[in-house]
Design an enzyme around this catalytic site. Sequence first.
Site, PDB file in Angstrom:
ATOM      1  N   ASP A  11       0.867  -1.170   0.000  1.00 55.11           N
ATOM      2  CA  ASP A  11       0.000   0.000   0.000  1.00 55.11           C
ATOM      3  C   ASP A  11       0.911   1.230   0.000  1.00 55.11           C
ATOM      4  O   ASP A  11       2.106   1.131   0.297  1.00 55.11           O
ATOM      5  CB  ASP A  11      -0.898  -0.024   1.238  1.00 55.11           C
ATOM      6  N   TYR A  13      -0.246   5.086   0.843  1.00 46.93           N
ATOM      7  CA  TYR A  13      -0.490   6.207   1.756  1.00 46.93           C
ATOM      8  C   TYR A  13      -0.519   5.750   3.213  1.00 46.93           C
ATOM      9  O   TYR A  13      -1.362   4.957   3.619  1.00 46.93           O
ATOM     10  CB  TYR A  13      -1.799   6.907   1.384  1.00 46.93           C
ATOM     11  N   ARG A  42      -7.541  13.768   5.651  1.00 46.38           N
ATOM     12  CA  ARG A  42      -7.279  12.336   5.506  1.00 46.38           C
ATOM     13  C   ARG A  42      -8.498  11.493   5.884  1.00 46.38           C
ATOM     14  O   ARG A  42      -8.854  10.549   5.171  1.00 46.38           O
ATOM     15  CB  ARG A  42      -6.078  11.932   6.357  1.00 46.38           C
ATOM     16  N   SER A 117      -2.570   0.357  -4.862  1.00 42.50           N
ATOM     17  CA  SER A 117      -3.135   1.486  -4.125  1.00 42.50           C
ATOM     18  C   SER A 117      -4.524   1.871  -4.623  1.00 42.50           C
ATOM     19  O   SER A 117      -4.896   1.620  -5.774  1.00 42.50           O
ATOM     20  CB  SER A 117      -2.202   2.696  -4.268  1.00 42.50           C
ATOM     21  N   ASN A 118      -5.279   2.518  -3.731  1.00 46.34           N
ATOM     22  CA  ASN A 118      -6.531   3.163  -4.117  1.00 46.34           C
ATOM     23  C   ASN A 118      -6.274   4.443  -4.890  1.00 46.34           C
ATOM     24  O   ASN A 118      -7.194   5.016  -5.476  1.00 46.34           O
ATOM     25  CB  ASN A 118      -7.379   3.480  -2.878  1.00 46.34           C
TER      26      ASN A 118
END
Length: 221
Positions: A11, A13, A42, A117-118
């Site tokens: 991942d 972030y 966030r 990742s998103n």
Amino acid sequence: MNDSIKAFVFDVYGTLFDVTAIKKECEELYPGYGEKISQTWRSKQVEYFMLRQLMGNYASLYSITHDALTYALNENDLQSSEQHEKHLLEAYLQLPLYSESKEVLTQLKDKNLVVFSNGSHDMLDPLVKHAGLEELFNQVLSIDDIKQFKPTPASYHYALEKLGLESYEVLFMSSNGWDVSGAKSFGFQTAWINRKGLPLEELDLEPDYVFDDLNGLLKWK
């Protein structure tokens, strides 16, 4: 050490890059509000992509990040401007790595290292390039290609298809408990990078490994 692992999937972030560092830029533009803006930014970013997933109303993470920033500024009754928003969004493309990230990745460079990742590619690619990590990763995978955010099973299935492996041959790393839980539920081996010393998620999905930071991965060096 588990010898079945054929891909080390990261991942981004909060795992490789420090998302909390954005508070510095927020503070420079909005003195006295840097911490508040960054925290809300966030939390709303995560909340919005999960809500959009549930509602079947997809938007890229870049768009969601912009919306979350707008909310954070509005919550604090702060005057927004196109110039300020552009500056903060550009700063998100240049987040700093955690202190050990590059060294750990370099020591594992002979492994099959992958980003998953998103983040959409308009966020991920500049971020990875700015940090000088391009040569270390074999693939940079984004859910934007299928428009299914983690932690949906479809998102992890997409990554598995791209890797061409069995689920047990993948070690997935994240600092986000919800992401580790999703990957574990799907069938990946998981390593929770528990940077904040948080308790385990109460989802009956205990990670295979728990490390304080990425240095724990050097057992596979």
